[in-house]
Enzyme design. Structure first.
Site, mmCIF file in Angstrom:
data_model
loop_
_atom_site.group_PDB
_atom_site.id
_atom_site.type_symbol
_atom_site.label_atom_id
_atom_site.label_comp_id
_atom_site.label_asym_id
_atom_site.label_seq_id
_atom_site.Cartn_x
_atom_site.Cartn_y
_atom_site.Cartn_z
ATOM 1 N N SER A 21 0.829 -1.207 0.000
ATOM 2 C CA SER A 21 0.000 0.000 0.000
ATOM 3 C C SER A 21 0.866 1.261 0.000
ATOM 4 O O SER A 21 1.878 1.340 0.695
ATOM 5 C CB SER A 21 -0.898 0.006 1.237
ATOM 6 O OG SER A 21 -1.532 1.259 1.350
ATOM 7 N N LEU A 22 0.441 2.245 -0.793
ATOM 8 C CA LEU A 22 1.160 3.516 -0.843
ATOM 9 C C LEU A 22 0.599 4.503 0.182
ATOM 10 O O LEU A 22 1.143 5.591 0.378
ATOM 11 C CB LEU A 22 1.059 4.117 -2.243
ATOM 12 C CG LEU A 22 1.673 3.272 -3.366
ATOM 13 C CD1 LEU A 22 1.363 3.880 -4.721
ATOM 14 C CD2 LEU A 22 3.172 3.120 -3.176
ATOM 15 N N SER A 23 -0.493 4.115 0.857
ATOM 16 C CA SER A 23 -1.142 5.034 1.796
ATOM 17 C C SER A 23 -0.259 5.412 2.996
ATOM 18 O O SER A 23 -0.279 6.573 3.416
ATOM 19 C CB SER A 23 -2.471 4.447 2.278
ATOM 20 O OG SER A 23 -3.374 4.415 1.201
ATOM 21 N N THR A 39 -9.408 -1.337 2.679
ATOM 22 C CA THR A 39 -9.215 -1.680 1.266
ATOM 23 C C THR A 39 -9.622 -3.124 1.026
ATOM 24 O O THR A 39 -10.211 -3.772 1.892
ATOM 25 C CB THR A 39 -7.777 -1.331 0.809
ATOM 26 O OG1 THR A 39 -7.688 -1.537 -0.594
ATOM 27 C CG2 THR A 39 -6.721 -2.161 1.518
ATOM 28 N N GLY A 69 -16.174 -2.110 -17.409
ATOM 29 C CA GLY A 69 -16.014 -2.880 -16.180
ATOM 30 C C GLY A 69 -17.260 -2.814 -15.325
ATOM 31 O O GLY A 69 -18.065 -1.882 -15.446
ATOM 32 N N ALA A 70 -17.424 -3.814 -14.455
ATOM 33 C CA ALA A 70 -18.612 -3.860 -13.603
ATOM 34 C C ALA A 70 -18.283 -4.416 -12.214
ATOM 35 O O ALA A 70 -19.125 -5.019 -11.563
ATOM 36 C CB ALA A 70 -19.705 -4.692 -14.272
ATOM 37 N N ASP A 115 -13.522 7.291 -2.139
ATOM 38 C CA ASP A 115 -13.109 6.910 -3.504
ATOM 39 C C ASP A 115 -13.909 7.699 -4.542
ATOM 40 O O ASP A 115 -13.371 8.136 -5.562
ATOM 41 C CB ASP A 115 -13.344 5.413 -3.748
ATOM 42 C CG ASP A 115 -12.395 4.540 -2.949
ATOM 43 O OD1 ASP A 115 -11.248 4.955 -2.711
ATOM 44 O OD2 ASP A 115 -12.802 3.432 -2.558
ATOM 45 N N LYS A 154 -14.054 -3.720 2.032
ATOM 46 C CA LYS A 154 -14.826 -2.482 1.889
ATOM 47 C C LYS A 154 -16.327 -2.634 2.125
ATOM 48 O O LYS A 154 -16.968 -1.716 2.614
ATOM 49 C CB LYS A 154 -14.593 -1.858 0.504
ATOM 50 C CG LYS A 154 -13.236 -1.198 0.374
ATOM 51 C CD LYS A 154 -13.115 -0.473 -0.944
ATOM 52 C CE LYS A 154 -11.745 0.165 -1.078
ATOM 53 N NZ LYS A 154 -11.619 0.993 -2.266
#
Ligand code: ATR
Length: 290
Positions: free
Chosen positions: A23-25, A70, A134-135, A110, A74
């Protein structure tokens, strides 16, 4: 490592998910805490799907001040929270939790992060005609955000048509002002689009594109939520065709900025947060905002 001194008053924040090692968070939020000289630290908390309820109890018991949530938690966290914002309820997913003295409030940044990242394209979302590729969970969040913001048309194209159909079925009544439809690729080619958004994973692991942009009658702006690689094949096509575009880095940055403000009440220092993301991105695996 940042040079802040940690002590008995240091507030703890983190990201919960599985996996979270890449994760970059942590880099982004610790840079923000340093910049504003806030006595807080942000770490990664790996937790498996079986641990969700205990992880939430841990946040309460350990007085963790806030967490990002994440994949794959979620949606799973919703029943364990004391309050969920209407937007997060609508999306059915929480990516940010704040601990208000033991009361856990969940929201979804988000959606706002993506909409803010679009600002650099100058696309006017109200009344926009949007094609969504995408779905999955990301498409779902973006559909809610874009329809809520007043898009006049959102057509969804997905490899598995049934998944797109379910998504449309779920939201059609909630957004009567938006023309929501499932579409085959050929139908997308034949219509003019103000914005084309790729939420699929195609282009992330291999240099391939989910669609051939040359086949479209008209695409005015393009967004790909993949941020590593920074320029997917789809974004390269956009550049060749002079279609203004963005990758997913802005969505990642601005969902983080909105979470930071949700926790601290302060304006997020997006410049240092962006720098922190860019410096860590080199060492991270292919990925996208989700
Ligand atoms: P998320 O919840 O993060 O959005 P996801 O649920 O795994 O992720 O969704 C990934 C999306 O990429 C889906 O729309 C998926 O299509 P399917 O619903 O048919 O699985 C799409 N996708 C993944 N690999 C693909 C491929 N090789 N070709 C086309 N679409 C693909």
């Amino acid at each position: 490592m940042n040079s802040r001194s940690l002590d008995g008053r240091t507030r703890v924040y983190g990201v919960v998910g599985h996996p979270v090692a890449h994760s970059l968070s942590p880099a982004m939020h610790n840079a923000a805490f340093s910049e504003l000289e806030i006595n807080a630290i942000y770490v990664a908390f790996p937790s498996t799907p079986e641990q969700v309820s205990r992880m939430i109890e841990g946040v309460r018991a350990m007085n963790v001040s806030g967490v990002n949530v994440t994949v794959p938690h979620k949606s799973a966290v919703l029943p364990f929270l004391d309050e969920v914002t209407p937007l997060a309820q609508k999306v059915g997913a929480v990516n940010t939790i704040r601990n208000d003295q033991g009361r856990l409030v969940g929201t979804n940044t988000d959606v706002g992060g993506f909409l803010r990242s679009l600002e650099s394209l100058e696309v006017q979302v109200p009344q926009a005609r949007i094609a969504l590729l995408g779905a999955g969970g990301s498409a779902r969040a973006l559909l809610v955000g874009l329809a809520d913001a007043g898009a006049s048309r959102i057509w969804i194209c997905n490899r598995t048509t049934e998944r797109a159909r379910q998504l449309i079925h779920e939201f059609q009544e909630q957004f009567p002002g938006t023309d929501l439809q499932v579409a085959e690729l050929e139908a997308l080619h034949a219509e003019p689009w103000d914005l084309l958004v790729n939420t699929t994973t195609v282009g992330m692991e291999h240099p391939e594109s989910p669609v051939d942009l040359h086949a479209f009658q008209e695409v005015r702006y393009l967004a790909d939520i993949i941020y590593k690689p920074a320029q997917t094949l789809l974004l390269q096509q956009a550049e060749q065709l002079r279609i203004p575009s963005i990758n997913g880095l802005g969505m990642l940055l601005y969902q983080g900025a909105e979470a930071f403000t949700f926790w601290t009440g302060l304006k997020a220092p997006t410049g240092v947060m962006r720098d922190a993301l860019l410096s860590r991105l080199q060492d991270s695996p292919p990925t996208r905002s989700r």
